[in-house]
Motif scaffolding. Structure first.
Motif, PDB file in Angstrom:
ATOM      1  N   MET A   1      13.816 -22.215  -9.823  1.00 55.57           N
ATOM      2  CA  MET A   1      14.583 -21.261  -9.007  1.00 55.57           C
ATOM      3  C   MET A   1      13.616 -20.427  -8.164  1.00 55.57           C
ATOM      4  O   MET A   1      12.661 -19.853  -8.699  1.00 55.57           O
ATOM      5  N   ASN A   2      13.837 -20.351  -6.827  1.00 54.25           N
ATOM      6  CA  ASN A   2      12.930 -19.572  -5.994  1.00 54.25           C
ATOM      7  C   ASN A   2      13.178 -18.074  -6.145  1.00 54.25           C
ATOM      8  O   ASN A   2      14.145 -17.645  -6.772  1.00 54.25           O
ATOM      9  N   ASN A   3      12.273 -17.279  -5.541  1.00 52.62           N
ATOM     10  CA  ASN A   3      12.308 -15.826  -5.716  1.00 52.62           C
ATOM     11  C   ASN A   3      13.624 -15.208  -5.249  1.00 52.62           C
ATOM     12  O   ASN A   3      14.208 -14.361  -5.935  1.00 52.62           O
ATOM     13  N   ALA A   4      14.097 -15.630  -4.075  1.00 50.93           N
ATOM     14  CA  ALA A   4      15.316 -15.049  -3.504  1.00 50.93           C
ATOM     15  C   ALA A   4      16.538 -15.320  -4.384  1.00 50.93           C
ATOM     16  O   ALA A   4      17.370 -14.435  -4.599  1.00 50.93           O
ATOM     17  N   LYS A   5      16.635 -16.546  -4.894  1.00 52.97           N
ATOM     18  CA  LYS A   5      17.768 -16.899  -5.748  1.00 52.97           C
ATOM     19  C   LYS A   5      17.716 -16.140  -7.076  1.00 52.97           C
ATOM     20  O   LYS A   5      18.747 -15.705  -7.593  1.00 52.97           O
ATOM     21  N   PHE A   6      16.508 -15.980  -7.617  1.00 50.46           N
ATOM     22  CA  PHE A   6      16.354 -15.249  -8.878  1.00 50.46           C
ATOM     23  C   PHE A   6      16.742 -13.781  -8.686  1.00 50.46           C
ATOM     24  O   PHE A   6      17.436 -13.196  -9.521  1.00 50.46           O
ATOM     25  N   ALA A 122      22.712   0.553 -14.006  1.00 48.59           N
ATOM     26  CA  ALA A 122      22.868  -0.636 -13.154  1.00 48.59           C
ATOM     27  C   ALA A 122      22.317  -0.428 -11.736  1.00 48.59           C
ATOM     28  O   ALA A 122      21.459  -1.203 -11.289  1.00 48.59           O
ATOM     29  N   PRO A 123      22.772   0.607 -10.998  1.00 44.28           N
ATOM     30  CA  PRO A 123      22.209   0.776  -9.650  1.00 44.28           C
ATOM     31  C   PRO A 123      20.720   1.109  -9.665  1.00 44.28           C
ATOM     32  O   PRO A 123      19.977   0.698  -8.772  1.00 44.28           O
ATOM     33  N   MET A 124      20.265   1.851 -10.692  1.00 39.95           N
ATOM     34  CA  MET A 124      18.847   2.189 -10.785  1.00 39.95           C
ATOM     35  C   MET A 124      18.009   0.929 -11.012  1.00 39.95           C
ATOM     36  O   MET A 124      16.956   0.745 -10.399  1.00 39.95           O
ATOM     37  N   TYR A 125      18.488   0.050 -11.888  1.00 37.13           N
ATOM     38  CA  TYR A 125      17.776  -1.210 -12.150  1.00 37.13           C
ATOM     39  C   TYR A 125      17.663  -2.040 -10.874  1.00 37.13           C
ATOM     40  O   TYR A 125      16.598  -2.559 -10.541  1.00 37.13           O
ATOM     41  N   ILE A 126      18.781  -2.154 -10.158  1.00 34.31           N
ATOM     42  CA  ILE A 126      18.781  -2.950  -8.924  1.00 34.31           C
ATOM     43  C   ILE A 126      17.793  -2.361  -7.915  1.00 34.31           C
ATOM     44  O   ILE A 126      17.030  -3.088  -7.270  1.00 34.31           O
ATOM     45  N   ALA A 127      17.797  -1.028  -7.774  1.00 35.80           N
ATOM     46  CA  ALA A 127      16.878  -0.372  -6.834  1.00 35.80           C
ATOM     47  C   ALA A 127      15.429  -0.629  -7.213  1.00 35.80           C
ATOM     48  O   ALA A 127      14.562  -0.775  -6.346  1.00 35.80           O
ATOM     49  N   GLU A 128      15.153  -0.714  -8.511  1.00 37.62           N
ATOM     50  CA  GLU A 128      13.777  -0.882  -8.978  1.00 37.62           C
ATOM     51  C   GLU A 128      13.255  -2.309  -8.825  1.00 37.62           C
ATOM     52  O   GLU A 128      12.052  -2.524  -8.842  1.00 37.62           O
ATOM     53  N   ILE A 129      14.140  -3.264  -8.669  1.00 39.05           N
ATOM     54  CA  ILE A 129      13.682  -4.650  -8.486  1.00 39.05           C
ATOM     55  C   ILE A 129      13.762  -5.100  -7.025  1.00 39.05           C
ATOM     56  O   ILE A 129      13.176  -6.111  -6.662  1.00 39.05           O
ATOM     57  N   LEU A 192      23.758 -10.692 -19.510  1.00 35.93           N
ATOM     58  CA  LEU A 192      22.651  -9.732 -19.502  1.00 35.93           C
ATOM     59  C   LEU A 192      21.381 -10.267 -20.168  1.00 35.93           C
ATOM     60  O   LEU A 192      20.273  -9.816 -19.866  1.00 35.93           O
ATOM     61  N   PHE A 193      21.542 -11.232 -21.074  1.00 36.88           N
ATOM     62  CA  PHE A 193      20.366 -11.771 -21.758  1.00 36.88           C
ATOM     63  C   PHE A 193      19.508 -12.645 -20.830  1.00 36.88           C
ATOM     64  O   PHE A 193      18.392 -13.023 -21.184  1.00 36.88           O
ATOM     65  N   LEU A 194      20.031 -12.934 -19.619  1.00 36.45           N
ATOM     66  CA  LEU A 194      19.257 -13.671 -18.623  1.00 36.45           C
ATOM     67  C   LEU A 194      18.434 -12.743 -17.734  1.00 36.45           C
ATOM     68  O   LEU A 194      17.598 -13.206 -16.948  1.00 36.45           O
ATOM     69  N   VAL A 195      18.678 -11.433 -17.854  1.00 30.41           N
ATOM     70  CA  VAL A 195      18.053 -10.449 -16.967  1.00 30.41           C
ATOM     71  C   VAL A 195      16.732  -9.955 -17.564  1.00 30.41           C
ATOM     72  O   VAL A 195      16.679  -9.607 -18.750  1.00 30.41           O
ATOM     73  N   PRO A 196      15.645  -9.906 -16.774  1.00 31.42           N
ATOM     74  CA  PRO A 196      14.367  -9.372 -17.291  1.00 31.42           C
ATOM     75  C   PRO A 196      14.396  -7.845 -17.348  1.00 31.42           C
ATOM     76  O   PRO A 196      15.281  -7.208 -16.774  1.00 31.42           O
ATOM     77  N   LYS A 197      13.426  -7.277 -18.014  1.00 36.07           N
ATOM     78  CA  LYS A 197      13.317  -5.821 -18.072  1.00 36.07           C
ATOM     79  C   LYS A 197      12.824  -5.291 -16.724  1.00 36.07           C
ATOM     80  O   LYS A 197      12.157  -6.001 -15.976  1.00 36.07           O
ATOM     81  N   SER A 198      13.166  -4.045 -16.423  1.00 39.62           N
ATOM     82  CA  SER A 198      12.753  -3.444 -15.157  1.00 39.62           C
ATOM     83  C   SER A 198      11.232  -3.349 -15.080  1.00 39.62           C
ATOM     84  O   SER A 198      10.588  -2.813 -15.986  1.00 39.62           O
ATOM     85  N   LEU A 215       7.728  -9.084 -11.550  1.00 42.92           N
ATOM     86  CA  LEU A 215       7.630  -8.885 -10.101  1.00 42.92           C
ATOM     87  C   LEU A 215       7.239 -10.171  -9.382  1.00 42.92           C
ATOM     88  O   LEU A 215       7.670 -10.416  -8.252  1.00 42.92           O
ATOM     89  N   THR A 216       6.430 -11.000 -10.023  1.00 48.33           N
ATOM     90  CA  THR A 216       6.054 -12.287  -9.422  1.00 48.33           C
ATOM     91  C   THR A 216       7.274 -13.194  -9.286  1.00 48.33           C
ATOM     92  O   THR A 216       7.446 -13.883  -8.266  1.00 48.33           O
ATOM     93  N   LYS A 217       8.132 -13.211 -10.300  1.00 52.29           N
ATOM     94  CA  LYS A 217       9.362 -14.010 -10.244  1.00 52.29           C
ATOM     95  C   LYS A 217      10.287 -13.535  -9.117  1.00 52.29           C
ATOM     96  O   LYS A 217      11.012 -14.325  -8.513  1.00 52.29           O
ATOM     97  N   ILE A 218      10.235 -12.235  -8.859  1.00 53.55           N
ATOM     98  CA  ILE A 218      11.161 -11.655  -7.879  1.00 53.55           C
ATOM     99  C   ILE A 218      10.598 -11.699  -6.464  1.00 53.55           C
ATOM    100  O   ILE A 218      11.280 -12.090  -5.514  1.00 53.55           O
ATOM    101  N   HIS A 219       9.318 -11.308  -6.302  1.00 53.59           N
ATOM    102  CA  HIS A 219       8.755 -11.104  -4.967  1.00 53.59           C
ATOM    103  C   HIS A 219       7.639 -12.067  -4.586  1.00 53.59           C
ATOM    104  O   HIS A 219       7.163 -12.024  -3.451  1.00 53.59           O
ATOM    105  N   GLY A 220       7.192 -12.911  -5.514  1.00 50.47           N
ATOM    106  CA  GLY A 220       6.053 -13.774  -5.233  1.00 50.47           C
ATOM    107  C   GLY A 220       4.748 -13.119  -5.667  1.00 50.47           C
ATOM    108  O   GLY A 220       4.674 -11.896  -5.831  1.00 50.47           O
ATOM    109  N   LYS A 221       3.700 -13.922  -5.826  1.00 51.17           N
ATOM    110  CA  LYS A 221       2.451 -13.459  -6.439  1.00 51.17           C
ATOM    111  C   LYS A 221       1.772 -12.344  -5.660  1.00 51.17           C
ATOM    112  O   LYS A 221       1.399 -11.306  -6.218  1.00 51.17           O
ATOM    113  N   GLU A 222       1.597 -12.525  -4.333  1.00 50.28           N
ATOM    114  CA  GLU A 222       0.855 -11.537  -3.543  1.00 50.28           C
ATOM    115  C   GLU A 222       1.604 -10.214  -3.446  1.00 50.28           C
ATOM    116  O   GLU A 222       1.031  -9.139  -3.645  1.00 50.28           O
ATOM    117  N   ASN A 223       2.886 -10.275  -3.127  1.00 56.52           N
ATOM    118  CA  ASN A 223       3.686  -9.052  -3.032  1.00 56.52           C
ATOM    119  C   ASN A 223       3.768  -8.336  -4.373  1.00 56.52           C
ATOM    120  O   ASN A 223       3.796  -7.105  -4.433  1.00 56.52           O
TER     121      ASN A 223
END
Length: 459
Positions: A1-6, A122-129, A192-198, A215-223
């Motif tokens: 699964m790519n970063n955007a889909k994850f 929920a909104p705080m978690y989303i903002a943090e990722i 929820l068990f599929l969701v990583p920690k903030s 963060l690597t799963k979400i944004h890629g290694k460099e970012n």
């Protein structure tokens, strides 16, 4: 699964907390019409049954901050999902086990605890990722989920109510409406068990390697590496300042601004319309009982459409412009509704006023408040500050939901001048306050990282 889909997957799962928020709001709207007659409730007791969940929401928001700090955003959301499930089951207990309003209220309060915890985390978690350029849109998924839950439950309650006689609805139809919440609450708990920690919570706990993996799963290694450094620098600056003093002038100012903005969302009157929509359509707008649920489905549909519009414009136009546009629309809608009721010229124009208000709220204060609250507070105080702001919001929600039915039946509202229109002019006054307050105190946060937003308050 790519970063955007994850990123989209975990955002959507987390936003299900909003779906349950909306579902619970809608289910009491549909069910209270029948349970009021079943229990023969007066106006004050009816306000207590509807508003009791909000006390749970208030307490849930208060404990959400400490829970979020100690256990993390993900674990807090799992706890909220368990509470949702218990509440849905208990609120529909068979009549031979439950014949008192008190037990129903207990389970409503338990559900409120779940909503309060989820509405902060929920909104705080989303903002943090979320990356800065997509954060507004992704946090708006939470509000979209609220609206979808609200829309879905109206379809469910309409289906249940429409396929039963009035006697069956009074006896057990409203119980089935509550039980229908077991489906989305079970889905939320499982997913929820599929969701990583903030990652920001992990860095707060000095779990740097785990944060980098997420963060690597979400944004890629460099970012991811860049973001880890930005967050660590922000936390280091806060650490150098020593222990956080929540009563210092700078911090208390930020918390007060966020809390007032949060409170004003409720003083628009949105939940008077959502909780008591059936009563408004029947008594104030003169619709027949057969039309009530149809009108509420229309209301929920408008809510959904304008929330989708907000999603695609919040990162393009910014937060403040949406508040201004939506506030003018809300004010226009309630003035139309208020004047048509006052002049006793109730009809299609009155319905247009309600729908204009709902659409304008969905475009502005509905999603924007959650976006601003999730991003405006510095890393070190985010959990506690947002907990306070959300608790204040639920307190305002309770005041509105408890007082609205009493103001509606009061002699002052039903004299020859107001003719039942007073609540809508009161709400209109607060909408004007929103425009002034937003102009003076709310910063524009479009396109800024959470650390850049933090720097705004340091200037």
């Amino acid at each position: 699964m790519n970063n955007a889909k994850f990123l989209l997957l975990i955002t959507s799962i987390t936003a299900l907390g909003g779906l349950l928020f909306g579902y619970d709001t809608g289910v009491i709207n549909g069910a209270q019409f029948y349970l009021t007659k079943y229990f023969q409730l007066d106006a004050a007791t009816k306000g207590w049954v509807v508003g009791s969940a909000l006390l749970g929401c208030l307490f849930g928001a208060v404990i959400a901050g400490p829970l979020s700090i100690k256990l993390g955003r993900k674990t807090s959301l799992i706890i909220s999902a368990i509470l949702f499930t218990i509440s849905a089951w208990g609120s529909g207990l068979p009549s031979f086990l439950e014949e008192s309003v008190a037990l129903l209220v207990v389970f409503r309060i338990i559900g409120g605890l779940g909503i309060g915890i989820a509405s902060m985390n929920a909104p705080m978690y989303i903002a943090e990722i979320a990356p800065a350029n997509k954060r507004g849109k992704l946090v708006t998924y939470y509000q979209l989920a609220i609206v979808i839950g609200f829309f879905a439950v109206f379809l469910v309650t309409y289906f249940i109510g429409n396929n039963l006689t009035e006697a069956e609805n009074l006896a057990f139809g409203w119980r089935r409406m509550f039980w229908s919440e077991l489906i989305p609450s079970g889905l939320f708990l499982t997913a929820l068990f599929l969701v990583p920690k903030s990652p920001r919570w992990l860095l707060l706990k000095n779990k740097n390697k785990e944060a980098l993996v997420v963060l690597t799963k979400i944004h890629g290694k460099e970012n991811a590496k860049k973001e880890v450094e930005e967050i660590k620098n922000s936390l280091t600056k806060e650490t150098k300042k020593g222990k956080v003093n929540y009563f210092s002038k700078s911090i208390i100012t930020i918390i007060i601004i966020g809390s007032v903005f949060s409170l004003l969302q409720q003083f628009t009157g949105i939940n008077a319309v959502l909780y008591y929509g059936a009563d408004i359509f029947e008594k104030s707008l003169g619709f027949g009982k057969d039309d009530i649920l149809k009108q509420q489905v229309l209301l929920a549909f408008v809510n959904l459409i304008f929330t989708l519009i907000a999603m695609v414009t919040v990162d393009k136009f910014g937060r403040k412009p949406l508040v201004y546009i939506g506030s003018v629309g809300m004010l226009t809608g309630f003035l139309i509704l208020g004047f048509t009721i006052q002049q006793q010229s109730i009809g299609i124009l009155s319905l247009l006023g309600v729908l204009t208000f709902i659409g304008s709220f969905a475009l502005s204060m509905g999603p924007v408040v959650w976006v601003v609250l999730s991003e405006m507070f510095p890393n070190k105080i985010r959990s506690v500050a947002m907990s306070v702001a959300v608790a204040v919001q639920w307190a305002g929600n309770y005041v509105v939901s408890q007082s609205f039915p009493m103001v509606t039946v009061s002699e002052l509202n039903n004299n020859n001048f107001w003719n039942g229109s007073l609540p809508y002019f009161i709400f209109s006054f607060f909408i004007i306050i929103i425009i002034i307050f937003t102009y003076k105190f709310i910063p524009e946060t479009k396109g800024k990282s959470l650390e850049e937003i933090e720097a705004i308050w340091s200037k």
